[in-house]
Write an enzyme that holds these catalytic residues in place. Structure first.
Site, PDB file in Angstrom:
ATOM      1  N   CYS C   2      13.908  12.362 -34.721  1.00 36.41           N
ATOM      2  CA  CYS C   2      14.427  11.115 -35.238  1.00 36.41           C
ATOM      3  C   CYS C   2      14.520  10.112 -34.094  1.00 36.41           C
ATOM      4  O   CYS C   2      14.416  10.470 -32.917  1.00 36.41           O
ATOM      5  CB  CYS C   2      15.826  11.310 -35.819  1.00 36.41           C
ATOM      6  N   GLY C  28      10.095   8.964 -36.446  1.00 35.02           N
ATOM      7  CA  GLY C  28      10.513   9.331 -37.791  1.00 35.02           C
ATOM      8  C   GLY C  28      10.031   8.326 -38.811  1.00 35.02           C
ATOM      9  O   GLY C  28      10.404   7.152 -38.717  1.00 35.02           O
ATOM     10  N   ASN C 110      20.033  12.313 -33.411  1.00 36.60           N
ATOM     11  CA  ASN C 110      18.723  12.912 -33.161  1.00 36.60           C
ATOM     12  C   ASN C 110      18.959  14.261 -32.499  1.00 36.60           C
ATOM     13  O   ASN C 110      19.581  14.331 -31.437  1.00 36.60           O
ATOM     14  CB  ASN C 110      17.906  12.005 -32.236  1.00 36.60           C
ATOM     15  N   GLY C 111      18.474  15.326 -33.123  1.00 35.21           N
ATOM     16  CA  GLY C 111      18.644  16.653 -32.525  1.00 35.21           C
ATOM     17  C   GLY C 111      18.849  17.703 -33.579  1.00 35.21           C
ATOM     18  O   GLY C 111      18.606  17.482 -34.767  1.00 35.21           O
ATOM     19  N   TYR C 261       3.739  14.985 -25.767  1.00 37.26           N
ATOM     20  CA  TYR C 261       3.192  14.341 -26.941  1.00 37.26           C
ATOM     21  C   TYR C 261       4.111  13.310 -27.591  1.00 37.26           C
ATOM     22  O   TYR C 261       3.662  12.260 -28.031  1.00 37.26           O
ATOM     23  CB  TYR C 261       2.836  15.397 -27.997  1.00 37.26           C
ATOM     24  N   CYS C 477       9.024  26.170 -26.461  1.00 33.12           N
ATOM     25  CA  CYS C 477       7.894  26.256 -27.381  1.00 33.12           C
ATOM     26  C   CYS C 477       6.672  26.864 -26.702  1.00 33.12           C
ATOM     27  O   CYS C 477       5.840  27.501 -27.350  1.00 33.12           O
ATOM     28  CB  CYS C 477       7.573  24.891 -27.994  1.00 33.12           C
TER      29      CYS C 477
END
Lengths: 497, 497, 497, 497
Positions: C2, C28, C110-111, C261, C477
């Site tokens: 977000c 978002g 955001n999170g 990214y 990740c």
């Protein structure tokens, strides 16, 4: 004011609710919503889906694919009345849907809590947050804080704490619950329908019985004042919903204004036909009327403000004839069928364009005649004043305005969207000492030849009596006799309006 | 069918036209448009601006900024009736606006040309292209091909070539023109309004006089059959519009169905009050009725299908009483105020949901009573059949359906949106040899205890007569007597429907 | 993921927030909302107003009159990422706005909280109700239950209880508060702007500094990990916001994927230029690359997937030249400017229409050449596969796919919308014993001549180091090394997806 | 400017056209429409259906059910460029659809007729009416007046009468026709596609070949200047469309600005790759450039205005290196992906918000460097001026603006939407005697350190030559050399703008 509807064990609960809300549209035009209970095969439990929006029911549910998406086996729905200012916000659209300790809950509520301010303060002190400005949000908060296990017992505990007017329907996981306050301010009826194909029984709850008619359901009985009714699959199988009862109030307080104006004439409200009671109002108004045919004048002509006072006007004529003071009923005003929420008023031609857009006169039946104009009530008086101005264009001999209820002198704290006391027509003049003088001032303001209100006695003679009750109705708007203390609500009123 | 409106020399022509179209909404709900004439100071000439769209007037003009953009000093507007299939296209929304040799032209048209197919073929042979499927486009093509200099003379030449029904209003550069066919099929009225601030005179043209009432304009007179009326700034200054007249037809052919059903009761149509004529229809229906009160039965109860047959029902009751066959008028059916274009019907509960969404019954006034149900007309019969089924749920003693016009046995080629002959209810049975047998079949199909249509003589006795005319009305839908040869139009009808 | 934005002490807070959200649109696209704080002169306190909706910022705020209505002196806003299924509901649109014991509160977040499931269970056990399915709602519940008096202290207490990733901005009555978790997962920057007319100072908080650029504000510094920053009128007067600090975490965990990214290249994230780091990624990728020019082949051609890997591709070329393995940079893929949320795909021509609608090939620069295609990452692999198929249509000599980050092998529990482990491309093959074999399988699946990922070491060499920190980034990740225990979140992930 | 597309013998013509128009969106963003030819089994002939609207293709065709309704076997479509003022009206949305002597006709047109004013006057003198203000309407009028029987012959006769630029595609009953003016101003390409399932051949016509790529169709050849191509079911069966040719013009006049700016780089225009020609423009610009690296300065940095001058900038760098004047290519400007039609600009922060909403700077690659900013052209100069102001915020050492085309000094009368001469940047200064002085004034106005335009010779060296043609291009906007006399059009221009 609002309309509520619920259906349990239907193949098409969202569609049923759509039609139900559509028939209850007069109870609230600002917003509409439906919450559906659907069994989710993967999660093996009932989940809720919803669709809500601002506008008329037919606008909010304009897209038919919504119904495919909703599915389910039960649903509740809500029509919200058009209010002004800050309250007109999307976050207030009902039903409210939420999750809590015992699962999912959705609620649709008609009414007004009189201790909401106190409860809200107490709850916020305990760390509760409120995401809407509506009273309704208080109830799930109270229920969620109950230590009871069953939603119906949680709701019972919650309702013990609230005061005021409420008729509500809830979905709690795989159950539907309907509840009505002990005073019975607002109507709430129970119906049923047998699916013509499957033979399965569906239970239905609605503010008015006209919502049963549109889906060919059958009116069983009212949810009683103080009753909390539980409908689940077991209730369907046994054809027997179960009930809890809140402690009874010392009196009842059915809203008499539902009969006077608010409900649809084709509904049964508080177990009685609205149409029949409106006719009684008209008859009693005729008995109290002193307008006589004057020699040389044309026949007395009774005109209703369509459609709300049609039945009262017919009753008036019927009784006049019986009293050998014949008067003829005429459609002297035509109501435009296309009046709607979307109506804008560009380049305001005159202050009365709003009335002109809704009504027009039929000159032929008004010209040179003495008119008895029957209307159900006067709130602010602005519409009445402009309507009289419009009728004058047809050159009637005289306009005798007859109101089929007493003067509205007090605001409502139980859900009816009356303005504050200051905005009521009667307030303009209430420094005057006696009623006669006040009515003469109103007559002058509105611009009619004579003005007659139905007496309180006439009103009470028109409505049904309920056996064993000392007091059955709330007449606060007419009498100032408030069934529940209103200090809390009054302050609210002052602040919000 | 359609509604047309025009106003010249107003400060707010678009707003006036909006209200005019709003009051004419019943004449067409599918689409609406307004074209405004505005003086452009840079180009030093009048230019047109427009706003058109599908939907009700209040939907198409939902955005108030449209009116700021439109401005101008004159405007015309159009409501299009809901039609089906290919015709429901945006390119058919009127008024049509175009430029041609003599400048700018816009046209709004109500009616149907009977030689449109021939004219269209002739024009295309001459290299004309058609961008819409509507008849109306033919007229500006003919006018543009005229060698006359003045738009009104061009229009005169064009109208000499067309046959059929038309009432139209045009903007031609800085002029407004209104025209009505020599037979006078469709209504068209002239009004005026004096601006309360400036004292300036505006002229107004509208399909019905109810469009004058809403903007407080005054009805002057009808545009006469065959009249082409020119309104420009000179006409305003002299308070005298000028007229041309088309060669008179051998007879007149005012649409009698405007009186029976189509026009609003508060309008004056063909110079006479619609309400009054509907009352006459009800009175004559009462005179022809044979229903008698049966001993032991409750009082005969007259119920109208609201709102279109209200006045006829009242007339029926009034005359019944005079004839000493007393009957009481009751509001036995309630019309839902929120029926509109946006209404969807998800998950069709039953075939009669459309009727249930529009009407509900008031059980108390129907139960166990012999009902005389007064309706204005029956076209396809499907609605009537479902309405009767709905009324039966209130358990009346009997339903006697009385129609305040004769059976519709023929399609209309002059603008009324009747279905083809095949789809008319009467067609189902027209192999039968005599009328009585046919009416018995219809009665059975609709499911009433008795069925009575008003006779042709009763119809003719109800409508005003016009001095010096041998024939004043078109009654083709009832009688098959078509004032204008219809071979061309018939073919059209077959192909389009 | 977000985007969040807040502004305090502006003449045009809603407009500022609109532009801020517009520049953060990439964070978002599903929904957007703005809550404004306005001083109400009648009630003599700050009240909130809001506007929220589904869609892009420019769609939700299409109507300019919204800004007139909003007014105010401070505002916060939120862009919500496009998610699927039940979460796509209107009740989840942020900022959330509510009232509680200490007044009004609004929050944009955001999170992702990693102990949300536990907290939710604990709270519901205490009687709390949840009206949305988002994590965010937990925070105001915790704050409202705090016994502290000041909102910032309430928030402090609340944040002590939550674990996970959060960068958030709140309005609390007449204050704005910004907070970032102690690990510093998500970015959050502080800016300021001096009104050119009044000289007044406004403070601004945003997810990325590109939101400062668009409104000509100046980047001051980051909200530090664990910082809770208070901005009120006093802070403005002193030009000194005040801060509290949460207990520090044992390590930091800035999301390295923001650099790879997610963030815009023109932003400063974690105090450093994203563009520069992406260039480093390209350079390190070049150093690790083994692709050599083959004799007889045309020049090696580096093509980026626009626009996200443009900078990495440039860095790759620059470094290649330095290494005397020259390669030329070419725009071999064109990105369609009109790709948007409203894009439908009727009558799906082929499975790759989605890729074709977004990209097209420039045949001339691809034909017969050996292509090094630089992309930033591969998640599911479906887009990459189809993109390769598209490029093959230009008949390149060979396609060497180079990814400027290591293989994504693990889901994110801190806010990045990665799919579950099962849906990651790498999962398809992870039963294989060694990486080389796995990468060969992926190469084959995607259909390229060779496939090269940046090494973990190469990645770490590309990003800035923060003095005094043993560990600065979250690389979960890529590495599976999760900074915060994820048992709670994992379960959530499994159930929701 | 506009984009046109047509497809014949497809199972999904409306969907094909949707994707085609989507890929041609850059040619016109104001409005879009599709007309489909469908065989009607009941009427046993082809009928047309259409859907048109204001907005981007993806907005106009947001509702997928439109495609189900459209069906058919052939379709044409049109994108209209955003124009201002009176032309922005719904009645101008193409394709135009109409009926005439020979049946149904629909037309989509890109270009501008230079004798439209004369033709319009002549036609109106003959009685023709015009319902739109577009040139395009003239063509079907001329065709409909032809005495020829076949639509292609009618069109041939019509095109003999018109002068100017046109590339168009038509549906005429069951045929598709494509036509291009003898000068060949605007591009028009022919493609084909074999249905992978049925093996059936579809023919496709489009303004640019990028429309073939998106639906995986193959580019066959251009529609030649003066060619009128007929595609019907016979042409499909024989795999051989037939052609007529208009009398050849004395020269050709392909729009060179399509190469400079307008067309997409991935398209083939006039048979050649746009990307390659833009690279040539950049190379020739490098050859003409006099900017030298200054001792002590950082490396010369070439920045493009994304995305339109990306390829020219790359060519510039490539050639610079070859000339041993090395410069590095950098992405110094970022283009926002979410810029769209719906973008409003509330509370305008500054005059340059429009530029800031579209672009942002990457400070790191600009700071302290000498920048060569490559742009394709300057029309009004307002955007360039604000863009330079934005870049200055990154504190570059110097900004050398290089334009990859000569100064635009003359308006276009053949379809490109340039402003009037008065609004061109060059006009501000054209009283000056010599070009150098004029360019110095422009440099100063825009605010750059140096300004360099490509020379006319450089431009001509960059574009392909066509064998046997003495003159192949229209360069009027740069040179004032108008291929077709423009007196008529000029006047139009003056009046309309």
């Amino acid at each position: 004011m609002c309309g509520v509807f619920g259906v349990f064990n239907s193949k098409t609960p969202a569609e049923d609710t759509f039609y139900g809300l559509y028939s209850l549209q007069h109870r609230g035009q600002e917003a509409a919503g439906i919450v559906v209970a659907e069994y989710n095969k993967i999660k093996k439990k009932t989940l809720f889906k919803q669709h809500k929006g601002m506008g008329l029911v037919a606008e909010v549910f304009r897209d038919e694919t919504v119904f495919e998406r909703l599915g389910g086996y039960a649903a509740i729905g809500h029509n919200r009345y058009s209010t002004t200012g800050s309250a007109s916000s999307a976050s207030n659209i009902q039903p409210f849907s939420l999750t809590y300790r015992s699962g999912s809950l959705a609620i649709a509520h008609n009414g007004n809590l009189t201790n909401s301010r106190t409860l809200r303060r107490e709850l916020t002190e305990l760390g509760v947050i409120f995401q809407a400005s509506s009273d309704t949000e208080i109830i799930p908060h109270l229920a969620a804080r109950s230590r009871e296990k069953e939603p119906i017992h949680q709701l019972y505990e919650a309702l013990l704490q609230v005061q005021g007017a409420y008729s509500m329907v809830l979905l709690a996981n795989n159950q539907m619950i309907a509840a009505r306050d002990p005073y019975g301010f607002r109507p709430l009826a129970l119906g049923k329908k047998v699916d013509p194909l499957t033979g399965e029984l569906a239970y239905i709850v609605a503010s008015e019985t006209c919502a049963f008619d549109i889906i060919q359901a059958e009116y069983i009985r009212d949810i009683e004042p103080g009753e909390i009714l539980l409908i689940d699959h077991l209730a369907v199988a046994n054809e027997k919903p179960t009930s809890l009862f809140l402690p009874p109030s010392e009196r009842k307080a059915r809203c008499i204004f539902e009969y006077v104006y608010f409900a649809r004439p084709d509904s049964f409200i508080f177990k009685h036909s609205v149409d029949k009671i409106r006719r009684n109002l008209g008859k009693n108004l005729a008995r109290e009327s002193s307008i006589q045919h004057q020699p040389g004048e044309k026949e007395l002509t009774v005109v209703s403000v369509p459609d709300s006072s049609n039945t009262a006007a017919l009753g008036f004529v019927r009784e006049s004839i019986k009293m050998e003071r014949p008067a003829r009923f005429e459609h002297g005003l035509i109501r435009n069928h296309y009046v709607g929420r979307t109506f804008i008023q560009p380049g305001i031609h005159s202050r009365d364009i709003k009335v002109r857009s809704k009504y027009n006169i039929v000159r032929g039946v008004l010209l040179d005649r003495p008119i008895i104009l029957v209307d159900d009530s006067i709130v602010r008086g602005t519409t009445a004043k402009m309507l009289i101005k419009l009728i004058r264009e047809a050159d009637p001999k005289a306009i005798h305005l007859h109101i089929s209820s007493p003067p509205i002198t007090n605001p409502c704290f139980y859900g009816m969207d009356f303005p504050t006391k200051r905005q009521l027509l009667t307030h303009m003049f209430d420094s005057l000492d006696n009623d006669e003088e006040e009515i003469e001032k109103i007559r002058e303001y509105i611009g009619v030849d004579s003005l007659k209100y139905l007496s309180m006695q006439g009103l009470m003679n028109s409505v049904p009596s309920f056996e064993g009750e000392t007091c059955s109705y709330c007449t606060a708007c007419f009498s100032g006799d408030y069934p529940i203390e209103v200090s809390d609500a009054t302050t609210d009123k002052d602040e919000n309006d």
